[in-house]
Design an enzyme around this catalytic site. Structure first.
Site, PDB file in Angstrom:
ATOM      1  CG  ASP A   1     -28.568  76.984  69.912  1.00 55.17           C
ATOM      2  OD1 ASP A   1     -29.568  77.290  70.760  1.00 55.17           O
ATOM      3  OD2 ASP A   1     -27.752  76.072  69.758  1.00 55.17           O
TER       4      ASP A   1
ATOM      5  N   GLY B   1     -26.288  80.419  75.933  1.00 58.82           N
ATOM      6  CA  GLY B   1     -25.140  81.627  75.438  1.00 58.82           C
ATOM      7  C   GLY B   1     -24.191  80.875  74.807  1.00 58.82           C
TER       8      GLY B   1
ATOM      9  N   GLY C   1     -21.620  77.169  73.735  1.00 53.79           N
ATOM     10  CA  GLY C   1     -21.670  75.743  73.720  1.00 53.79           C
ATOM     11  C   GLY C   1     -20.400  75.426  74.726  1.00 53.79           C
ATOM     12  N   GLY C   2     -20.261  74.040  74.942  1.00 54.01           N
ATOM     13  CA  GLY C   2     -19.056  73.705  75.617  1.00 54.01           C
ATOM     14  C   GLY C   2     -19.138  73.947  77.198  1.00 54.01           C
TER      15      GLY C   2
ATOM     16  CG  ASP D   1     -29.621  73.267  74.091  1.00 50.19           C
ATOM     17  OD1 ASP D   1     -28.598  72.866  73.890  1.00 50.19           O
ATOM     18  OD2 ASP D   1     -30.228  74.349  73.749  1.00 50.19           O
ATOM     19  N   GLY D   2     -27.557  71.424  76.543  1.00 51.04           N
ATOM     20  CA  GLY D   2     -26.522  71.989  77.118  1.00 51.04           C
ATOM     21  C   GLY D   2     -25.807  70.979  77.936  1.00 51.04           C
ATOM     22  N   GLY D   3     -24.358  70.711  77.636  1.00 47.84           N
ATOM     23  CA  GLY D   3     -23.489  69.642  78.183  1.00 47.84           C
ATOM     24  C   GLY D   3     -23.928  68.133  78.021  1.00 47.84           C
TER      25      GLY D   3
HETATM   26  C1  DX5 Z   1     -26.693  77.130  74.397  1.00 47.07           C
HETATM   27  C2  DX5 Z   1     -27.182  76.525  73.218  1.00 47.07           C
HETATM   28  C3  DX5 Z   1     -26.807  75.120  73.064  1.00 47.07           C
HETATM   29  C4  DX5 Z   1     -25.220  74.935  72.852  1.00 47.07           C
HETATM   30  C5  DX5 Z   1     -25.182  73.445  73.622  1.00 47.07           C
HETATM   31  O1  DX5 Z   1     -27.249  78.265  74.753  1.00 47.07           O
HETATM   32  O2  DX5 Z   1     -28.668  76.541  73.370  1.00 47.07           O
HETATM   33  O3  DX5 Z   1     -27.739  74.580  71.950  1.00 47.07           O
HETATM   34  O4  DX5 Z   1     -25.208  74.615  71.459  1.00 47.07           O
HETATM   35  O5  DX5 Z   1     -23.727  73.357  73.386  1.00 47.07           O
HETATM   36  P1  DX5 Z   1     -23.297  72.072  73.925  1.00 47.07           P
HETATM   37  O6  DX5 Z   1     -24.038  70.880  73.633  1.00 47.07           O
HETATM   38  O7  DX5 Z   1     -21.646  72.278  73.710  1.00 47.07           O
HETATM   39  O8  DX5 Z   1     -23.325  72.175  75.742  1.00 47.07           O
HETATM   40 ZN    ZN Z   2     -29.976  75.729  72.023  1.00 39.71          ZN
END
Ligand code: DX5
Ligand code: ZN
Length: 224
Positions: free
Chosen positions: A43, A150, A152-153, A178-180
């Site tokens: 990322d 933006g 994670g988590g 990607d995301g959650g």
């Molecule tokens: C968020 C990123 C993701 C992020 C996902 O903008 O693009 O790749 O790391 O994180 P999780 O899996 O914790 O939602």
């Molecule tokens: Zn990503």
């Protein structure tokens, strides 16, 4: 070997290094690989398109040299054209850009492919898949963001499973989500047609070997 071109109908897990310990990046990737990961999601954030700031081509190059897994750079930044050649030189396998930040998407995708790298479009939660209609011949994959880019988590946005389904009705391209993504949400996305499961916090919250393995198993269990 082209990661996206050779994916077929397989379900694959990819750790997002955003949630890894950046001081031990190679080890963190190795642990996810031991859990069955086949791609590394890298990322890139610019503190402009998104509030967060991460890493760029120099760190990508170090990681390319430290792992045999392909690296997938997800550019969450304004003016991605200015760094695409550097990421290609760094040796990444694929690059996705956010069409929301790109003025001339056709040119940007052509630049990625001209470097022998596979090209993707990453859609924020409110971007309609139809916007990609004329970009499809120039894409190797579509990334559906199931959180706002933006951080994670964040919480998974459930309507994004419908978006994956819609994309699979419209286009014949692999979908990365990607995301959650967790053991609980991976099956929803795979049922909708997603094949590459990116997970950051769900992998690195515990032992990445076990957590990566659980997410991949949950996704594969849902594939028909
Ligand atoms: C968020 C990123 C993701 C992020 C996902 O903008 O693009 O790749 O790391 O994180 P999780 O899996 O914790 O939602
Ligand atoms: Zn990503």
């Amino acid at each position: 070997m082209a990661f996206w071109g050779d994916l077929g109908d397989r379900i694959v897990g990819a750790p997002s290094i955003l949630s890894a310990d950046f001081a031990h990046l190679a080890d963190e990737v190795r642990r996810a690989r031991d859990g069955g990961a086949e791609l590394v999601h890298f990322d890139v954030m610019d503190n402009h398109f998104v509030p967060n700031l991460t890493v760029g081509p120099m760190v990508a190059e170090s990681l390319v040299n430290a792992t045999d897994l392909p690296i997938d750079a997800h550019l969450q930044m304004d003016r991605p054209d200015s760094l695409i050649l550097d990421f290609i030189k760094a040796g990444v396998a694929s690059i996705s850009v956010q069409p929301e930040t790109v003025r001339h998407l056709h040119r940007t995708l052509a630049m990625i492919r001209a470097g022998g790298v596979e090209a993707g479009a990453a859609l924020t939660p409110t971007t309609r898949p139809e916007t990609l209609e004329y970009a499809i011949p120039h894409l190797d994959f579509i990334l559906v963001m199931s959180v706002n880019p933006g951080f994670g988590g964040q919480d998974f946005i459930p309507e994004m499973a419908d978006k994956v389904r819609r994309i699979k009705e419209l286009y014949d391209l692999p979908v990365q989500v990607d995301g959650g993504i967790t053991e609980a949400t991976a099956p929803l996305m795979v049922e909708a047609g997603a094949q590459v499961l990116v997970a950051g916090s769900a992998v690195y919250k515990g032992n990445p070997v076990d957590e990566m393995r659980k997410i991949i198993a949950a996704g594969r269990g849902a594939s028909g």
